[in-house]
Scaffold this motif. Structure first.
Motif, PDB file in Angstrom:
ATOM      1  N   LEU A  52      -1.542  -9.728   4.145  1.00  0.00           N
ATOM      2  CA  LEU A  52      -1.343  -9.739   2.706  1.00  0.00           C
ATOM      3  C   LEU A  52      -0.250  -8.727   2.402  1.00  0.00           C
ATOM      4  O   LEU A  52      -0.311  -7.605   2.886  1.00  0.00           O
ATOM      5  CB  LEU A  52      -2.653  -9.269   2.074  1.00  0.00           C
ATOM      6  CG  LEU A  52      -2.793  -9.318   0.561  1.00  0.00           C
ATOM      7  CD1 LEU A  52      -2.658 -10.731   0.070  1.00  0.00           C
ATOM      8  CD2 LEU A  52      -4.146  -8.746   0.166  1.00  0.00           C
TER       9      LEU A  52
ATOM     10  N   LEU B  67      -9.749  -5.878  -5.091  1.00  0.00           N
ATOM     11  CA  LEU B  67      -9.799  -7.092  -4.272  1.00  0.00           C
ATOM     12  C   LEU B  67     -11.220  -7.334  -3.785  1.00  0.00           C
ATOM     13  O   LEU B  67     -11.683  -8.483  -3.718  1.00  0.00           O
ATOM     14  CB  LEU B  67      -8.842  -6.974  -3.084  1.00  0.00           C
ATOM     15  CG  LEU B  67      -7.340  -7.024  -3.431  1.00  0.00           C
ATOM     16  CD1 LEU B  67      -6.494  -6.689  -2.207  1.00  0.00           C
ATOM     17  CD2 LEU B  67      -6.952  -8.402  -3.967  1.00  0.00           C
TER      18      LEU B  67
ATOM     19  N   ASP C 102      -4.220   0.429   1.576  1.00  0.00           N
ATOM     20  CA  ASP C 102      -4.241   1.880   1.372  1.00  0.00           C
ATOM     21  C   ASP C 102      -4.506   2.315  -0.062  1.00  0.00           C
ATOM     22  O   ASP C 102      -5.023   3.391  -0.286  1.00  0.00           O
ATOM     23  CB  ASP C 102      -2.971   2.534   1.911  1.00  0.00           C
ATOM     24  CG  ASP C 102      -1.716   1.996   1.250  1.00  0.00           C
ATOM     25  OD1 ASP C 102      -1.762   0.844   0.775  1.00  0.00           O
ATOM     26  OD2 ASP C 102      -0.715   2.709   1.201  1.00  0.00           O
ATOM     27  N   GLN C 103      -4.168   1.491  -1.033  1.00  0.00           N
ATOM     28  CA  GLN C 103      -4.392   1.910  -2.412  1.00  0.00           C
ATOM     29  C   GLN C 103      -5.812   1.576  -2.845  1.00  0.00           C
ATOM     30  O   GLN C 103      -6.171   0.420  -3.023  1.00  0.00           O
ATOM     31  CB  GLN C 103      -3.398   1.210  -3.324  1.00  0.00           C
ATOM     32  CG  GLN C 103      -1.965   1.583  -2.964  1.00  0.00           C
ATOM     33  CD  GLN C 103      -0.977   1.055  -3.962  1.00  0.00           C
ATOM     34  OE1 GLN C 103      -0.902  -0.145  -4.180  1.00  0.00           O
ATOM     35  NE2 GLN C 103      -0.244   1.951  -4.582  1.00  0.00           N
ATOM     36  N   SER C 104      -6.622   2.620  -3.026  1.00  0.00           N
ATOM     37  CA  SER C 104      -8.052   2.410  -3.290  1.00  0.00           C
ATOM     38  C   SER C 104      -8.288   1.448  -4.435  1.00  0.00           C
ATOM     39  O   SER C 104      -9.171   0.593  -4.375  1.00  0.00           O
ATOM     40  CB  SER C 104      -8.743   3.710  -3.686  1.00  0.00           C
ATOM     41  OG  SER C 104      -8.295   4.760  -2.926  1.00  0.00           O
ATOM     42  N   MET C 105      -7.521   1.647  -5.499  1.00  0.00           N
ATOM     43  CA  MET C 105      -7.794   0.850  -6.691  1.00  0.00           C
ATOM     44  C   MET C 105      -7.586  -0.631  -6.417  1.00  0.00           C
ATOM     45  O   MET C 105      -8.404  -1.463  -6.797  1.00  0.00           O
ATOM     46  CB  MET C 105      -6.884   1.310  -7.821  1.00  0.00           C
ATOM     47  CG  MET C 105      -7.501   1.092  -9.163  1.00  0.00           C
ATOM     48  SD  MET C 105      -6.649   2.004 -10.442  1.00  0.00           S
ATOM     49  CE  MET C 105      -7.383   3.609 -10.367  1.00  0.00           C
ATOM     50  N   VAL C 106      -6.507  -0.931  -5.703  1.00  0.00           N
ATOM     51  CA  VAL C 106      -6.226  -2.321  -5.357  1.00  0.00           C
ATOM     52  C   VAL C 106      -7.273  -2.833  -4.378  1.00  0.00           C
ATOM     53  O   VAL C 106      -7.788  -3.941  -4.518  1.00  0.00           O
ATOM     54  CB  VAL C 106      -4.806  -2.451  -4.759  1.00  0.00           C
ATOM     55  CG1 VAL C 106      -4.556  -3.866  -4.273  1.00  0.00           C
ATOM     56  CG2 VAL C 106      -3.766  -2.023  -5.781  1.00  0.00           C
TER      57      VAL C 106
ATOM     58  N   GLU D 142     -10.383  -1.832  -3.861  1.00  0.00           N
ATOM     59  CA  GLU D 142     -11.690  -2.063  -4.466  1.00  0.00           C
ATOM     60  C   GLU D 142     -11.648  -3.220  -5.457  1.00  0.00           C
ATOM     61  O   GLU D 142     -12.631  -3.942  -5.639  1.00  0.00           O
ATOM     62  CB  GLU D 142     -12.181  -0.772  -5.122  1.00  0.00           C
ATOM     63  CG  GLU D 142     -12.452   0.299  -4.053  1.00  0.00           C
ATOM     64  CD  GLU D 142     -12.839   1.660  -4.642  1.00  0.00           C
ATOM     65  OE1 GLU D 142     -13.635   1.674  -5.605  1.00  0.00           O
ATOM     66  OE2 GLU D 142     -12.337   2.686  -4.147  1.00  0.00           O
TER      67      GLU D 142
END
Lengths: 204, 204
Positions: free
Chosen positions: A84, A20, A12-16, A18
């Motif tokens: 994960l 990954l 859900d967290q975009s930054m994480v 993207e």
DNA sequence: GCTGCCGGATGACAGATGTCATACGGCGAA
DNA sequence: TTCGCCGTATGACATCTGTCATCCGGCAGC
């Protein structure tokens, strides 16, 4: 030799997510063909893109990665599932495995394990942290009944007995009984501790 | 033209940290020169590597990213500080700014904002999500006194009044008084809700 | 020098919570 | 079929929690 591995990323967290994707993008044999931010979008995206391996975070809006794993496993059993998570809770590992996951990784493992896990599950291996596996086995199964779990979950935000009774269509006395038995089973001394330990063990 | 920007990454989850490094590594003008997993290792690493911009997660062992930011800001005021967090709590934003942060990003913002923020802070800009900034201003300052906060924090795990009293060297009555005033200030109905809302606002 | 506020404390009281015994219908295992 | 567990419920009881009034010493601001 073989074609690239098609991976779906659900987180859900975009930054994480993207980040990954960038990480996996560095691997020649892996291609991130789809990204979703919600658990309830996983199955459709897996179908649409002919995904080989789905990487699923547990904590997501819509539905959890574990529920998404169960859906995919039921509908498309050939798709490999890597769960994960931030939290290495033994109960999560147990549920993930029951949902048909092929690998269970915690986010504080080295990044190299991610690509490695993708390749291994595709080769038919299962990837599980041995320490966690031991903890999951040592801890035994969830001792709470369905209702106890529901009541405990509802009580987690500090709701009072009256509110819980109204929300769950029970009498106040019954709510107290369930909380009382949950407290005893978890060997703690009040509902707050019960919520805490149940959470820690992944039993909520 | 200008030399590459030297960045330090502080984040406790290896997988996320290395993924963010991979992401930033895709930018020509940015170089991740150091990675740490603990808040209390930040200052030394910043010194050692002559870092231009430090990217700090808030939730870390050792000390929080906000505390680390304060240390770096005190010792090396030229170093730009980007605080990165999972939780967009207005209280966090406020504390981060007070600690000298130049940017405040939440992890569910698009990944592109990360590199953008690094470049902007180096150019002397401040980067703050306007919605969050508004929320932080609207919410006002933390109404809890130091002691109230301590007691509430200690109560968060479900400890009973007697345990709190023992742990904090207070009488049980005093513990109850502090919790009572905290409950009133937060406009909630019991300690569990008080813990919950204080957490949400970043006041704990 | 007052006036407030904070940290700390006590006592009294009402209401919430946790425990226990007990009850009943349903359902699965022995 | 009987035993045991689950879900649900009640009543009684003890304890914990939350509130309020009141008190003290210290310290900051006016």
């Amino acid at each position: 030799m073989s074609p690239t591995i098609k991976v779906l990323l659900a987180e859900d967290q975009s930054m994480v997510r993207e980040a990954l994707a960038a990480l996996l993008g560095l691997e020649d044999d892996i291609e991130v063909v789809a990204q979703v931010a919600r658990g309830d979008e996983v199955l459709a995206a897996v179908r649409e893109h002919g995904v080989d391996v789905a990487l699923l975070d547990i904590e997501m809006p819509g539905c959890t990665g574990i529920e998404a794993a169960a859906q995919v496993h039921g509908a498309l059993p050939a798709v490999k599932l890597v769960v994960l998570t931030t939290f290495g809770r033994p109960g999560y590992l147990r549920s993930a495995m029951e949902a048909g996951a092929d690998a269970f990784l915690v986010k504080d493992a080295p990044a190299a394990q991610l690509a490695a896990a993708v390749r291994k599950v595709l080769a038919g291996e299962r990837v599980i942290d041995p320490t966690l596996a031991a903890a999951a086995l040592a801890e035994g199964a969830n001792p709470l009944t369905d209702r106890e779990r529901e009541v405990l979950r509802a009580a987690a935000d500090g709701s009072t007995n009256a509110e819980l009774a109204a929300a769950l269509h029970l009498s106040q006395g019954t709510v107290r009984n369930y909380l009382s038995t949950a407290i005893q089973k978890l060997a703690v001394r009040n509902r707050a501790e019960a919520v805490r330990t149940a959470r820690e063990k992944g039993w909520l």
